[in-house]
Design an enzyme around this catalytic site. Structure first.
Site, PDB file in Angstrom:
ATOM      1  N   LEU A  64       0.503  -1.110   0.636  1.00 37.51           N
ATOM      2  CA  LEU A  64       0.276   0.048  -0.196  1.00 37.51           C
ATOM      3  C   LEU A  64       0.812   1.328  -0.109  1.00 37.51           C
ATOM      4  CD1 LEU A  64      -3.074  -1.716   2.486  1.00 37.51           C
ATOM      5  CD2 LEU A  64      -3.178  -1.186   0.397  1.00 37.51           C
ATOM      6  N   ASP A  65       0.903   2.674  -0.569  1.00 37.36           N
ATOM      7  CA  ASP A  65       1.284   3.730  -0.100  1.00 37.36           C
ATOM      8  C   ASP A  65       1.391   3.892   1.082  1.00 37.36           C
ATOM      9  OD1 ASP A  65       0.838   3.858  -3.340  1.00 37.36           O
ATOM     10  OD2 ASP A  65      -0.889   4.847  -3.255  1.00 37.36           O
TER      11      ASP A  65
END
Ligand code: URA
Length: 245
Positions: A104-105
């Site tokens: 995930l960012d």
């Protein structure tokens, strides 16, 4: 596999070596009905019954953890300057060879799986598996029926094609939140899809991977072990999704 009792119990998330030694000293660990005498004694989890504080240990070769990833940490195993999701794990999961299954960012929150099972992660992340991920996006502007149609057709932007995705409004007082379900995992994919639709993601939260839904009572940064076979829920609905979108 025959191994040291403390190593085995540590691998099952039952505490640090020190904590396990304390449990053994107190007589809380039984091997085939008899109190263990030494944390270093060799045991075979396949053939021997091990009980800790009255509870039988169900041996699992691999660990699967659900994390509610907070914003501001990297989905990586290590980084020289920034905090990673592994830095958030309680000590009993140290040195377990855990890694995040997917990324995930840094600013994205929500469901992240950590495991030591490379084959599982590979299967889950393979585009051929068609595992869908559901995100809740808070947006600069409300989604329109045209956006829904665009996502459903698939988007080509900046020389890249994103396969059809399902977009639907989420409950939000400002009317600017939506759920999006995608089957790919390209770099910044959700943000880039909204950008191609002339919108901007202000916050992004992953709610589900396949049929595995993030526990709402898991605080940001907290983890819990998946129950036996719970990890298989990520593959629920994979073919159905493929047909529906
Ligand atoms: N799509 C994004 O843009 N960011 C994420 O973290 C996950 C999906």
């Amino acid at each position: 596999m025959i191994q040291r009792l403390d190593k085995l119990l540590g691998s099952q998330g039952m505490g640090s070596r020190k904590e396990i030694a304390r449990l053994v000293r107190r007589g809380c660990v039984l091997v085939d009905g008899a109190p263990a005498g030494d944390p270093a004694q060799k045991v075979d989890p396949q053939s021997q019954q091990i009980v800790v504080s009255g509870k039988p240990v169900v041996y699992r070769e691999h660990l699967y953890l659900m994390m509610n990833k907070p914003a501001g940490v990297l989905s990586a195993t290590e980084d020289s300057r920034q905090r990673t999701v592994l830095d958030l794990l309680p000590p009993e999961f140290d040195r377990r060879g855990l890694f995040p299954a997917g990324r995930l960012d840094k600013d994205t929150t929500g469901l992240l799986l950590l495991t030591d099972d490379g084959a599982f992660a590979h299967r889950m992340l393979s585009p051929r598996s068609h595992v869908f991920k559901r995100y809740r996006a808070t947006l600069e502007r409300a989604v329109t029926p045209e956006d829904v149609a665009l996502f459903a057709r698939g988007i080509t932007a900046g020389g890249e094609t994103f396969v059809p995705a399902r977009l639907f409004p989420a409950e939000d007082p400002a009317g600017k939140a939506a759920f999006v379900e995608i089957r790919e995992g390209k770099f910044h994919q959700v943000k880039r899809m909204f950008e191609a639709a002339g919108n901007r993601v202000l916050a992004l939260h992953r709610c589900a991977i396949g049929g595995l839904v993030l526990d709402e009572d898991l605080a940001p940064g907290a983890v819990r072990l998946l129950e036996e076979n719970e990890e298989k829920q990520v593959f629920i609905g994979q073919n159905q999704q493929k047909q529906e979108i």
